[in-house]
Design a protein around this motif. Structure first.
Motif, PDB file in Angstrom:
ATOM      1  N   TYR A   1      -1.905   0.155  -5.653  1.00  0.00           N
ATOM      2  CA  TYR A   1      -1.434  -1.082  -5.032  1.00  0.00           C
ATOM      3  C   TYR A   1      -0.672  -1.910  -6.059  1.00  0.00           C
ATOM      4  O   TYR A   1      -0.974  -1.868  -7.256  1.00  0.00           O
ATOM      5  CB  TYR A   1      -2.623  -1.900  -4.498  1.00  0.00           C
ATOM      6  N   PHE A   2       0.320  -2.653  -5.592  1.00  0.00           N
ATOM      7  CA  PHE A   2       1.034  -3.598  -6.448  1.00  0.00           C
ATOM      8  C   PHE A   2       1.702  -4.620  -5.551  1.00  0.00           C
ATOM      9  O   PHE A   2       1.689  -4.504  -4.323  1.00  0.00           O
ATOM     10  CB  PHE A   2       2.045  -2.895  -7.356  1.00  0.00           C
TER      11      PHE A   2
ATOM     12  N   THR B   1      10.161  -7.665   1.804  1.00  0.00           N
ATOM     13  CA  THR B   1      10.520  -6.272   1.523  1.00  0.00           C
ATOM     14  C   THR B   1       9.542  -5.337   2.220  1.00  0.00           C
ATOM     15  O   THR B   1       8.332  -5.420   2.021  1.00  0.00           O
ATOM     16  CB  THR B   1      10.490  -6.005   0.007  1.00  0.00           C
ATOM     17  N   LEU B   2      10.083  -4.465   3.065  1.00  0.00           N
ATOM     18  CA  LEU B   2       9.247  -3.509   3.787  1.00  0.00           C
ATOM     19  C   LEU B   2       8.825  -2.363   2.863  1.00  0.00           C
ATOM     20  O   LEU B   2       9.531  -2.033   1.904  1.00  0.00           O
ATOM     21  CB  LEU B   2      10.011  -2.943   4.983  1.00  0.00           C
ATOM     22  N   ASP B   3       7.687  -1.747   3.175  1.00  0.00           N
ATOM     23  CA  ASP B   3       7.229  -0.616   2.367  1.00  0.00           C
ATOM     24  C   ASP B   3       8.213   0.540   2.399  1.00  0.00           C
ATOM     25  O   ASP B   3       8.382   1.250   1.404  1.00  0.00           O
ATOM     26  CB  ASP B   3       5.855  -0.132   2.864  1.00  0.00           C
ATOM     27  N   SER B   4       8.880   0.747   3.532  1.00  0.00           N
ATOM     28  CA  SER B   4       9.882   1.813   3.609  1.00  0.00           C
ATOM     29  C   SER B   4      11.044   1.530   2.674  1.00  0.00           C
ATOM     30  O   SER B   4      11.615   2.449   2.068  1.00  0.00           O
ATOM     31  CB  SER B   4      10.376   1.962   5.053  1.00  0.00           C
ATOM     32  N   GLU B   5      11.400   0.262   2.523  1.00  0.00           N
ATOM     33  CA  GLU B   5      12.466  -0.107   1.596  1.00  0.00           C
ATOM     34  C   GLU B   5      12.011   0.064   0.150  1.00  0.00           C
ATOM     35  O   GLU B   5      12.789   0.479  -0.716  1.00  0.00           O
ATOM     36  CB  GLU B   5      12.891  -1.561   1.850  1.00  0.00           C
TER      37      GLU B   5
ATOM     38  N   THR C   1       0.828  -1.212   0.000  1.00  0.00           N
ATOM     39  CA  THR C   1       0.000   0.000   0.000  1.00  0.00           C
ATOM     40  C   THR C   1       0.864   1.264   0.000  1.00  0.00           C
ATOM     41  O   THR C   1       0.368   2.352   0.267  1.00  0.00           O
ATOM     42  CB  THR C   1      -0.927   0.021   1.225  1.00  0.00           C
ATOM     43  N   VAL C   2       2.142   1.117  -0.331  1.00  0.00           N
ATOM     44  CA  VAL C   2       3.063   2.247  -0.229  1.00  0.00           C
ATOM     45  C   VAL C   2       2.670   3.391  -1.166  1.00  0.00           C
ATOM     46  O   VAL C   2       2.972   4.560  -0.888  1.00  0.00           O
ATOM     47  CB  VAL C   2       4.511   1.769  -0.500  1.00  0.00           C
ATOM     48  N   ASN C   3       1.969   3.066  -2.259  1.00  0.00           N
ATOM     49  CA  ASN C   3       1.582   4.103  -3.219  1.00  0.00           C
ATOM     50  C   ASN C   3       0.097   4.434  -3.117  1.00  0.00           C
ATOM     51  O   ASN C   3      -0.479   5.005  -4.041  1.00  0.00           O
ATOM     52  CB  ASN C   3       1.904   3.640  -4.647  1.00  0.00           C
ATOM     53  N   GLU C   4      -0.517   4.150  -1.986  1.00  0.00           N
ATOM     54  CA  GLU C   4      -1.960   4.344  -1.855  1.00  0.00           C
ATOM     55  C   GLU C   4      -2.368   5.797  -2.057  1.00  0.00           C
ATOM     56  O   GLU C   4      -3.458   6.094  -2.527  1.00  0.00           O
ATOM     57  CB  GLU C   4      -2.419   3.863  -0.475  1.00  0.00           C
ATOM     58  N   ARG C   5      -1.472   6.712  -1.710  1.00  0.00           N
ATOM     59  CA  ARG C   5      -1.758   8.144  -1.898  1.00  0.00           C
ATOM     60  C   ARG C   5      -1.050   8.706  -3.133  1.00  0.00           C
ATOM     61  O   ARG C   5      -0.996   9.913  -3.311  1.00  0.00           O
ATOM     62  CB  ARG C   5      -1.318   8.914  -0.657  1.00  0.00           C
ATOM     63  N   PHE C   6      -0.485   7.837  -3.941  1.00  0.00           N
ATOM     64  CA  PHE C   6       0.236   8.237  -5.158  1.00  0.00           C
ATOM     65  C   PHE C   6       1.416   9.154  -4.846  1.00  0.00           C
ATOM     66  O   PHE C   6       1.787   9.983  -5.668  1.00  0.00           O
ATOM     67  CB  PHE C   6      -0.702   8.925  -6.152  1.00  0.00           C
ATOM     68  N   ASP C   7       2.004   9.006  -3.678  1.00  0.00           N
ATOM     69  CA  ASP C   7       3.149   9.849  -3.342  1.00  0.00           C
ATOM     70  C   ASP C   7       4.472   9.179  -3.678  1.00  0.00           C
ATOM     71  O   ASP C   7       5.532   9.772  -3.491  1.00  0.00           O
ATOM     72  CB  ASP C   7       3.122  10.255  -1.870  1.00  0.00           C
ATOM     73  N   VAL C   8       4.447   7.955  -4.228  1.00  0.00           N
ATOM     74  CA  VAL C   8       5.652   7.314  -4.752  1.00  0.00           C
ATOM     75  C   VAL C   8       5.733   7.546  -6.258  1.00  0.00           C
ATOM     76  O   VAL C   8       6.746   8.014  -6.776  1.00  0.00           O
ATOM     77  CB  VAL C   8       5.664   5.805  -4.439  1.00  0.00           C
TER      78      VAL C   8
END
Length: 577
Positions: free
Chosen positions: A237-238, A244-248, A223-230
């Motif tokens: 989602y992908f 692998t952690l989301d922070s990584e 969910t790291v890109n849930e706000r499209f900030d990546v």
């Protein structure tokens, strides 16, 4: 060559009965001299033939030429499309959103005005018409030609006005930029009783269902890109490796072009039962300076738990975007009905476009990759600078060659939704909707590759050539956002799905809506609102043999579930197995 002869596909015999036309009775608008259609006849909703937000700009009586017999009717220009409405024809209530008489503004490739035998003016957006036209020719980017002659006898001003209205409408900001699509409620459908025909991959639940379906135990939904900030070009989602952690992920993706790091293509549709994976990623930033931890994370994501991974340069031996655009322009000019190429020289002229050369290159490369993933059980990473064009084309073709499910009607629609729409292919830019120089119909090249496979192995495909034509023609329809945006972020923002989202995370950001909170927006896959039941039946390939496509992911025969491919020019075949 499924696009051949498209210039004759815009012909339909009108019904014999003649109900009252929706655009009769001109009434002059004070100060403008432009006829104003009667509001009680036109209306502003689907029941009267207008889409929500659509406005009639001008109209003129005319005759559709190029038919036997010629077809009298009315040429109508709105802020979204041009329609030739034959006398006695009414828009079907069964398919309210479009008809074969519609010609969206985004689909107009060239507009010409004609007066007499030798006076022809090419009208570009913003041009000034130098004479009252006797006839106009609208050349479509979908290989269609609309030729309308105007009646004399005092109606010449209307011919001038409707022609200028088309010119001015094209000169406005792209209709795709302005139009927000149609919600189910505006199309007369209850959002509670109607579900998308295929998963649109707009929720985490959709991704989790896909993960479980594929048995991807070593992967999880991030969910790291849930706000499209990546990355705004990636879906919310992908899939990423479990360890692998989301922070990584966030840190590692920063070293890739457009922050498009390695993510499993399996997240989009397919995982080979033998255990190999197909991944795709953007190019590395040359100025990037990753530390040791970043390198470890990138290597971990690229290897995805495999010790032997093949990194493929996607663009090696494939045409550039400029090559594809030039070939398509030549192809379109060759296939229009008014082409000046002699019949005995047509095939050599087709060869000169190089379009089939590019189809052959794509099929051969996809076949080579399919061999690696299936027969040799090697994991493959497709690397393209932006990860948004030929990566999608190759990964889609590999799955069509290797996975029978992708060759079913629903499976193929899901494939396009995942590999192209959700993956952020810039449809609007590539199809010329923004006026940018990066126009190149990569998706249409993919559809032609699929047609070649369909011709070779018809029993393997549940869908027909008619379905491919419908999909080809749908890339410029103005009633959905599926192909009218460049990224999932743009598409969701325009539909109101992500109205509270920001591109960059800010402190105090409220929690995003629940995963199943989706705006009931129409998608291109809502075929029954644009095609009749009889037409939808033609989507199915009568030569399809279900025995060639079992419900499971397992090969039909041990070690072999792939198609052979052929050379579209010579007819010779290369085995993908």
């Amino acid at each position: 060559m499924w696009w051949g002869g498209r210039g004759q596909s815009f012909n339909v015999t009108p019904q014999k009965e003649e109900p009252e036309m929706g655009l009769s009775g001109p009434k002059s608008v004070q100060g403008s001299g432009m006829p104003e259609p009667r509001s009680h006849q036109l209306g502003s909703c689907l029941a009267s033939g207008c889409l929500p937000g659509e406005q009639i700009l001008a109209w003129a009586p005319g005759v559709r030429k190029g038919l036997e017999p010629e077809l009298p009717g009315t040429l109508i220009c709105s802020n979204l499309r041009v329609t030739f409405q034959p006398c006695g024809w009414q828009r079907s209530e069964e398919t309210p959103l479009s008809s074969e008489y519609d010609f969206s503004l985004a689909n107009i490739g060239r507009l010409e005005a004609v007066n007499g035998l030798s006076r022809v003016q090419l009208l570009r957006p913003g041009s000034l018409l130098k004479f009252i036209p006797e006839e106009i020719l609208i050349h479509g980017q979908d290989f269609r030609l609309l030729r309308v002659g105007f009646e004399a006898g005092g109606l010449e001003p209307q011919a001038f006005q409707v022609t200028m209205a088309i010119v001015q409408a094209r000169a406005q900001n792209s209709q795709a930029q302005q139009y927000a699509g149609i919600t189910l409620s505006k199309a007369g459908q209850s959002s509670g009783s109607r579900k998308p025909p295929i998963p649109l991959l707009e929720t985490s639940e959709d991704w989790e269902i896909e993960r479980k379906k594929q048995g991807a135990r070593g992967w999880r939904v991030s969910t790291v890109n849930e706000r499209f900030d990546v990355a705004t070009s990636l879906p919310r989602y992908f899939w990423v490796p479990n360890r692998t952690l989301d922070s990584e992920v966030r840190r590692a993706f920063g070293h890739f072009h457009q922050s498009r790091g390695p993510v499993s293509v399996r997240r989009l549709s397919w995982h080979h039962p033998g255990g190999s994976d197909l991944l795709r990623c953007g190019g590395f930033y040359t100025a990037s300076d990753p530390n040791k931890d970043d390198i470890r994370v990138v290597e971990s994501m690229l290897q995805a738990g495999h010790s032997d991974v093949v990194l493929v340069d996607t663009m090696d031996e494939l045409p550039s975007l400029a090559d594809v655009q030039l070939a398509h322009l030549r192809l379109r000019a060759l296939c229009l009905p008014d082409s000046s190429v002699a019949e005995d020289k047509w095939l050599s002229a087709l060869d000169g476009t190089r379009w089939l050369d590019y189809v052959r290159s794509c099929l051969r490369k996809a076949s080579d990759i399919s061999v690696l993933v299936t027969s040799r059980v090697r994991s493959v990473v497709l690397q393209e600078r932006g990860d948004r064009d030929f990566n999608g084309l190759l990964s889609s073709l590999v799955q069509l060659l290797s996975a029978p499910e992708a060759r079913t009607l629903l499976g193929f629609q899901s494939l396009v939704q995942r590999e192209w729409v959700a993956a952020g292919h810039p449809f609007l830019t590539r199809l010329g909707g923004t006026g940018a120089s990066e126009e190149a119909p990569v998706f249409l090249l993919f559809l032609d590759c699929v047609w070649q496979l369909l011709q070779q192995s018809p029993a393997e495909f549940e869908f027909s050539e008619f379905f491919l034509l419908a999909l080809h023609d749908s890339v410029r329809v103005p009633d959905t956002l599926t192909f009218l945006r460049d990224t999932p972020w743009e598409r969701g923002k325009q539909s109101g799905q992500f109205n509270t989202y920001t591109q960059v995370y800010t402190a105090g950001y409220s929690q995003p809506p629940a995963g199943n909170s989706v705006n009931p927006q129409l998608s291109v896959w809502d075929w029954d609102l644009r095609y009749s039941n009889e037409q939808i039946l033609q989507f199915h390939n009568l030569g399809y043999d279900p025995e060639h496509c079992p419900d499971s992911w397992l090969p039909r025969q041990q070690g072999c579930c792939c198609l052979d491919i052929w050379d579209p020019k010579s007819g010779s075949g290369d085995a993908a197995t």
